[in-house]
Design a protein around this motif. Structure first.
Motif, PDB file in Angstrom:
ATOM      1  N   GLN A 116     -28.880   5.298   2.951  1.00  0.00           N
ATOM      2  CA  GLN A 116     -30.276   5.499   3.348  1.00  0.00           C
ATOM      3  C   GLN A 116     -30.775   6.862   2.873  1.00  0.00           C
ATOM      4  OE1 GLN A 116     -32.951   5.609   7.424  1.00  0.00           O
ATOM      5  NE2 GLN A 116     -30.986   6.595   7.425  1.00  0.00           N
ATOM      6  N   ALA A 117     -29.985   7.911   3.102  1.00  0.00           N
ATOM      7  CA  ALA A 117     -30.398   9.264   2.732  1.00  0.00           C
ATOM      8  C   ALA A 117     -30.592   9.393   1.219  1.00  0.00           C
ATOM      9  CB  ALA A 117     -29.370  10.284   3.227  1.00  0.00           C
TER      10      ALA A 117
ATOM     11  N   TYR B  27     -34.213   7.113  -0.063  1.00  0.00           N
ATOM     12  CA  TYR B  27     -35.615   7.329   0.283  1.00  0.00           C
ATOM     13  C   TYR B  27     -36.047   8.763   0.039  1.00  0.00           C
ATOM     14  CZ  TYR B  27     -35.307   2.703   2.233  1.00  0.00           C
ATOM     15  OH  TYR B  27     -35.118   1.354   2.375  1.00  0.00           O
TER      16      TYR B  27
ATOM     17  N   ASP C 160     -38.675  10.717   5.752  1.00  0.00           N
ATOM     18  CA  ASP C 160     -37.381  11.164   6.265  1.00  0.00           C
ATOM     19  C   ASP C 160     -36.535   9.971   6.700  1.00  0.00           C
ATOM     20  OD1 ASP C 160     -37.980  13.850   5.909  1.00  0.00           O
ATOM     21  OD2 ASP C 160     -38.850  14.045   7.907  1.00  0.00           O
ATOM     22  N   PRO C 161     -35.213  10.059   6.492  1.00  0.00           N
ATOM     23  CA  PRO C 161     -34.333   8.976   6.957  1.00  0.00           C
ATOM     24  C   PRO C 161     -34.415   8.810   8.478  1.00  0.00           C
ATOM     25  CG  PRO C 161     -33.159  10.459   5.481  1.00  0.00           C
ATOM     26  CD  PRO C 161     -34.483  11.104   5.796  1.00  0.00           C
ATOM     27  N   GLU C 162     -34.181   7.596   8.922  1.00  0.00           N
ATOM     28  CA  GLU C 162     -34.146   7.325  10.357  1.00  0.00           C
ATOM     29  C   GLU C 162     -32.779   7.712  10.914  1.00  0.00           C
ATOM     30  OE1 GLU C 162     -37.032   3.754  11.405  1.00  0.00           O
ATOM     31  OE2 GLU C 162     -35.447   3.117  10.046  1.00  0.00           O
TER      32      GLU C 162
ATOM     33  N   ASP D  93     -35.171  -2.922   6.044  1.00  0.00           N
ATOM     34  CA  ASP D  93     -34.550  -2.036   5.074  1.00  0.00           C
ATOM     35  C   ASP D  93     -33.580  -2.830   4.204  1.00  0.00           C
ATOM     36  OD1 ASP D  93     -34.265   0.526   4.090  1.00  0.00           O
ATOM     37  OD2 ASP D  93     -33.122   1.288   5.782  1.00  0.00           O
TER      38      ASP D  93
END
Length: 166
Positions: free
Chosen positions: A26-27, A30, A34-36, A95
């Motif tokens: 994820q990091a 995106y 900002d990542p969740e 996602d």
């Protein structure tokens, strides 16, 4: 890294040990927002334990898909813990991320096939917010842009709410 098209992977439900790899993917994926947090990501798995998946290549998580039942015509928000959807007339694809080294191997398509073919109890409508120009990919898979009541600014420039009816 160019990988041979013969490399194999399996699509399976997310397991607890997968979360560090999911958060790294994820990091890396995106840049528009900002990542969740892990807690927020795990809350989506709790909403859809059978529709939150990883692509596993010899024990390495090389992609993930978070999808869960949701209400139609309104995307789920970012950075929000949802205890349960208010109705579930849609399957919301929150996602889909594939490692840069594994793109082009059909993993995103495999996630979509698993969601539609192997989950007959799920709603026939699929929905998502396409970010970072991903709407081109989703259009190839019969998704169409539709209006929604939610402001999509948090998803970054060019975010598009899309649906597909099977």
């Amino acid at each position: 890294v160019n990988l041979p098209s013969m490399l194999s992977y399996c699509i399976r439900p997310i397991q607890d040990a997968d979360w560090p790899a999911i958060l790294r993917l994820q990091a890396a994926a995106y840049h528009a927002f900002d990542p969740e947090s892990e807690a927020v990501m795990r809350s989506k798995q709790q909403l859809g334990p059978h529709s939150c998946l990883v692509a596993d290549a010899a024990g390495q998580v090389v992609g993930y898909c978070l999808a869960h039942p949701w209400k139609a015509d309104e995307p789920a928000g970012l950075d929000t813990l949802y205890p349960a959807p208010a109705g579930h007339s849609s399957l919301y694809i929150h996602d889909v991320v594939v490692s840069a080294d594994w793109r082009g191997q059909g993993i995103a398509e495999a996630f979509l096939q698993r969601l539609t073919r192997q989950q007959p109890a799920l709603p026939a409508q699929l929905a998502l917010v396409a970010v970072q120009d991903a709407d081109r990919f989703w259009r190839r898979h019969r998704f169409r842009a539709v209006p929604c009541r939610k402001d999509l600014d948090a998803y970054g420039p060019g975010a598009v709410y899309m649906q597909r009816h099977d």
